[in-house]
Write a protein that holds these residues in place. Structure first.
Motif, PDB file in Angstrom:
ATOM      1  N   UNK A 290     -31.764  -8.961  31.869  1.00 26.66           N
ATOM      2  CA  UNK A 290     -32.295  -8.198  30.525  1.00 26.66           C
ATOM      3  C   UNK A 290     -30.866  -7.811  29.650  1.00 26.66           C
ATOM      4  N   UNK A 291     -30.386  -8.222  28.240  1.00 22.39           N
ATOM      5  CA  UNK A 291     -29.633  -7.279  27.424  1.00 22.39           C
ATOM      6  C   UNK A 291     -29.915  -6.435  26.043  1.00 22.39           C
TER       7      UNK A 291
ATOM      8  N   UNK B 137     -39.222  -6.415  23.413  1.00 24.88           N
ATOM      9  CA  UNK B 137     -37.800  -5.920  23.146  1.00 24.88           C
ATOM     10  C   UNK B 137     -36.702  -6.256  22.539  1.00 24.88           C
ATOM     11  N   UNK B 138     -36.093  -5.235  21.735  1.00 24.76           N
ATOM     12  CA  UNK B 138     -35.125  -5.518  21.034  1.00 24.76           C
ATOM     13  C   UNK B 138     -35.500  -6.345  19.715  1.00 24.76           C
ATOM     14  N   UNK B 139     -34.468  -7.218  19.264  1.00 30.64           N
ATOM     15  CA  UNK B 139     -33.803  -7.724  18.068  1.00 30.64           C
ATOM     16  C   UNK B 139     -33.821  -8.952  18.658  1.00 30.64           C
ATOM     17  N   UNK B 140     -33.255 -10.456  17.837  1.00 32.99           N
ATOM     18  CA  UNK B 140     -33.565 -11.694  18.161  1.00 32.99           C
ATOM     19  C   UNK B 140     -32.124 -11.775  18.806  1.00 32.99           C
ATOM     20  N   UNK B 141     -31.245 -10.758  18.483  1.00 28.79           N
ATOM     21  CA  UNK B 141     -29.469 -11.387  19.792  1.00 28.79           C
ATOM     22  C   UNK B 141     -30.051 -10.420  21.071  1.00 28.79           C
ATOM     23  N   UNK B 142     -30.252  -9.480  21.345  1.00 29.75           N
ATOM     24  CA  UNK B 142     -30.653  -9.777  22.532  1.00 29.75           C
ATOM     25  C   UNK B 142     -31.896  -9.545  23.258  1.00 29.75           C
ATOM     26  N   UNK B 143     -33.027 -10.135  22.469  1.00 26.51           N
ATOM     27  CA  UNK B 143     -33.821 -11.441  23.110  1.00 26.51           C
ATOM     28  C   UNK B 143     -32.888 -13.118  23.460  1.00 26.51           C
TER      29      UNK B 143
ATOM     30  N   UNK C 199     -23.691  -2.660  28.287  1.00 27.92           N
ATOM     31  CA  UNK C 199     -24.023  -2.238  27.294  1.00 27.92           C
ATOM     32  C   UNK C 199     -25.602  -1.520  26.293  1.00 27.92           C
ATOM     33  N   UNK C 200     -25.598  -0.215  25.668  1.00 28.05           N
ATOM     34  CA  UNK C 200     -26.463   0.522  25.010  1.00 28.05           C
ATOM     35  C   UNK C 200     -26.023   0.098  24.085  1.00 28.05           C
ATOM     36  N   UNK C 201     -27.461   0.937  23.290  1.00 29.79           N
ATOM     37  CA  UNK C 201     -26.656   2.125  21.734  1.00 29.79           C
ATOM     38  C   UNK C 201     -26.985   3.065  22.413  1.00 29.79           C
TER      39      UNK C 201
END
Length: 155
Positions: free
Chosen positions: A36-37, A94-100, A134-136
Protein backbone atom coordinates in the motif's frame (compact mmCIF):
# COMPACT_ATOMS: atom_id res chain seq x y z
CA UNK A 1 15.51 -11.62 50.37
CA UNK A 2 15.21 -15.25 49.32
CA UNK A 3 12.03 -14.66 47.33
CA UNK A 4 13.67 -11.88 45.27
CA UNK A 5 16.37 -14.24 44.02
CA UNK A 6 13.62 -16.68 42.99
CA UNK A 7 12.03 -13.94 40.90
CA UNK A 8 15.37 -13.26 39.22
CA UNK A 9 15.63 -16.92 38.20
CA UNK A 10 12.12 -16.83 36.73
CA UNK A 11 12.88 -13.69 34.69
CA UNK A 12 15.93 -15.21 33.01
CA UNK A 13 14.16 -18.44 32.03
CA UNK A 14 11.23 -16.77 30.24
CA UNK A 15 13.16 -14.67 27.73
CA UNK A 16 11.36 -14.17 24.44
CA UNK A 17 12.92 -15.89 21.44
CA UNK A 18 13.58 -13.91 18.27
CA UNK A 19 10.80 -14.25 15.68
CA UNK A 20 11.51 -16.93 13.10
CA UNK A 21 10.54 -16.02 9.54
CA UNK A 22 9.41 -19.02 7.54
CA UNK A 23 8.85 -19.42 3.81
CA UNK A 24 5.21 -18.76 2.84
CA UNK A 25 4.50 -20.22 -0.59
CA UNK A 26 1.23 -21.53 -2.09
CA UNK A 27 0.70 -24.82 -3.97
CA UNK A 28 1.88 -23.23 -7.25
CA UNK A 29 5.18 -22.07 -5.72
CA UNK A 30 4.16 -18.41 -5.50
CA UNK A 31 4.53 -15.98 -2.60
CA UNK A 32 1.75 -13.39 -2.20
CA UNK A 33 1.76 -10.02 -0.47
CA UNK A 34 -0.24 -6.80 -0.41
CA UNK A 35 1.47 -3.43 -0.72
CA UNK A 36 0.00 0.00 0.00
CA UNK A 37 1.00 3.60 -0.67
CA UNK A 38 -1.27 6.68 -0.46
CA UNK A 39 -4.62 5.43 -1.88
CA UNK A 40 -3.09 2.67 -4.02
CA UNK A 41 -3.30 -1.02 -3.12
CA UNK A 42 -1.19 -3.61 -4.96
CA UNK A 43 -1.53 -7.39 -4.87
CA UNK A 44 1.79 -8.99 -5.80
CA UNK A 45 2.72 -12.61 -6.60
CA UNK A 46 6.37 -13.69 -6.83
CA UNK A 47 7.65 -16.98 -8.20
CA UNK A 48 10.96 -18.31 -9.50
CA UNK A 49 11.39 -17.43 -13.16
CA UNK A 50 13.17 -15.39 -15.81
CA UNK A 51 12.56 -11.85 -14.53
CA UNK A 52 9.26 -11.02 -16.27
CA UNK A 53 7.27 -8.25 -14.52
CA UNK A 54 3.57 -7.85 -15.37
CA UNK A 55 1.38 -5.09 -13.87
CA UNK A 56 -2.40 -5.22 -14.55
CA UNK A 57 -1.88 -7.53 -17.54
CA UNK A 58 0.73 -5.28 -19.21
CA UNK A 59 4.51 -5.28 -19.15
CA UNK A 60 5.70 -2.94 -16.39
CA UNK A 61 7.49 -0.68 -18.90
CA UNK A 62 4.19 -0.14 -20.73
CA UNK A 63 2.15 0.44 -17.55
CA UNK A 64 4.71 2.70 -15.85
CA UNK A 65 5.98 4.71 -18.82
CA UNK A 66 8.18 7.07 -16.77
CA UNK A 67 11.68 5.71 -16.04
CA UNK A 68 11.51 7.00 -12.45
CA UNK A 69 8.46 4.83 -11.72
CA UNK A 70 10.14 1.80 -13.31
CA UNK A 71 13.20 2.42 -11.14
CA UNK A 72 11.04 2.66 -7.98
CA UNK A 73 9.38 -0.65 -8.83
CA UNK A 74 12.70 -2.46 -9.40
CA UNK A 75 14.54 -1.10 -6.31
CA UNK A 76 13.91 -4.16 -4.09
CA UNK A 77 15.10 -6.51 -6.85
CA UNK A 78 18.41 -4.67 -7.22
CA UNK A 79 18.85 -4.26 -3.45
CA UNK A 80 18.49 -8.03 -3.00
CA UNK A 81 20.69 -8.75 -6.06
CA UNK A 82 17.97 -10.95 -7.60
CA UNK A 83 17.66 -9.37 -11.06
CA UNK A 84 16.20 -11.85 -13.55
CA UNK A 85 15.43 -14.55 -10.95
CA UNK A 86 11.76 -13.85 -10.15
CA UNK A 87 8.61 -13.61 -12.25
CA UNK A 88 6.36 -10.93 -10.76
CA UNK A 89 2.64 -10.50 -11.36
CA UNK A 90 0.93 -7.48 -9.81
CA UNK A 91 -2.55 -6.03 -9.86
CA UNK A 92 -2.84 -2.48 -8.59
CA UNK A 93 -5.83 -0.20 -8.06
CA UNK A 94 -6.51 3.25 -6.65
CA UNK A 95 -4.44 6.40 -6.44
CA UNK A 96 -2.18 7.75 -9.16
CA UNK A 97 0.79 6.24 -10.94
CA UNK A 98 3.32 7.37 -8.33
CA UNK A 99 1.35 5.84 -5.48
CA UNK A 100 0.79 2.69 -7.51
CA UNK A 101 4.52 2.28 -8.17
CA UNK A 102 5.19 2.68 -4.44
CA UNK A 103 2.47 0.16 -3.60
CA UNK A 104 3.92 -2.41 -6.01
CA UNK A 105 7.39 -1.82 -4.51
CA UNK A 106 6.04 -2.39 -0.99
CA UNK A 107 4.13 -5.52 -2.00
CA UNK A 108 7.07 -6.87 -3.99
CA UNK A 109 9.40 -6.42 -1.03
CA UNK A 110 7.02 -8.27 1.30
CA UNK A 111 6.45 -11.08 -1.22
CA UNK A 112 10.20 -11.49 -1.73
CA UNK A 113 10.69 -11.93 2.02
CA UNK A 114 7.93 -14.56 2.09
CA UNK A 115 9.51 -16.38 -0.87
CA UNK A 116 13.07 -16.12 0.46
CA UNK A 117 13.21 -15.16 4.19
CA UNK A 118 16.98 -14.59 4.00
CA UNK A 119 16.34 -11.36 2.03
CA UNK A 120 14.49 -9.73 4.95
CA UNK A 121 17.51 -7.99 6.61
CA UNK A 122 18.61 -6.41 3.30
CA UNK A 123 15.13 -5.16 2.38
CA UNK A 124 14.37 -4.01 5.94
CA UNK A 125 17.60 -1.99 6.12
CA UNK A 126 16.77 -0.32 2.80
CA UNK A 127 13.32 0.62 4.18
CA UNK A 128 11.24 -1.25 1.60
CA UNK A 129 9.22 -3.26 4.15
CA UNK A 130 7.88 -0.19 5.97
CA UNK A 131 4.50 1.06 4.79
CA UNK A 132 4.71 4.79 4.04
CA UNK A 133 1.65 5.96 5.99
CA UNK A 134 1.58 9.52 4.65
CA UNK A 135 -1.77 10.32 3.04
CA UNK A 136 -3.41 13.53 1.82
CA UNK A 137 -4.83 15.68 4.60
CA UNK A 138 -8.57 16.21 4.31
CA UNK A 139 -10.08 19.55 3.25
CA UNK A 140 -11.58 21.60 6.08
CA UNK A 141 -14.69 23.76 5.86
CA UNK A 142 -14.07 27.52 5.61
CA UNK A 143 -10.76 26.85 3.82
CA UNK A 144 -9.77 26.62 0.16
CA UNK A 145 -7.80 23.42 0.75
CA UNK A 146 -6.63 21.55 3.86
CA UNK A 147 -4.82 24.58 5.32
CA UNK A 148 -4.95 27.28 2.64
CA UNK A 149 -7.34 30.15 3.44
CA UNK A 150 -9.43 31.90 0.84
CA UNK A 151 -7.84 35.02 -0.62
CA UNK A 152 -8.44 38.03 1.62
CA UNK A 153 -9.99 41.13 0.08
CA UNK A 154 -10.73 44.35 1.99
CA UNK A 155 -13.78 45.20 -0.13
Amino acid sequence: MADLSALKDIATTTEAAAPVHVRKVDSLGRAYATGKRKDAVARVWVKAGSGKIVVNGKDYTAYFARPVLQMILRQPIFAAARDGQFDIIATVAGGGLSGQAGAVRHGLSKAMTYFEPGLRPVLKKAGFLTRDSRVVERKKYGRAKARRSFQFSKR
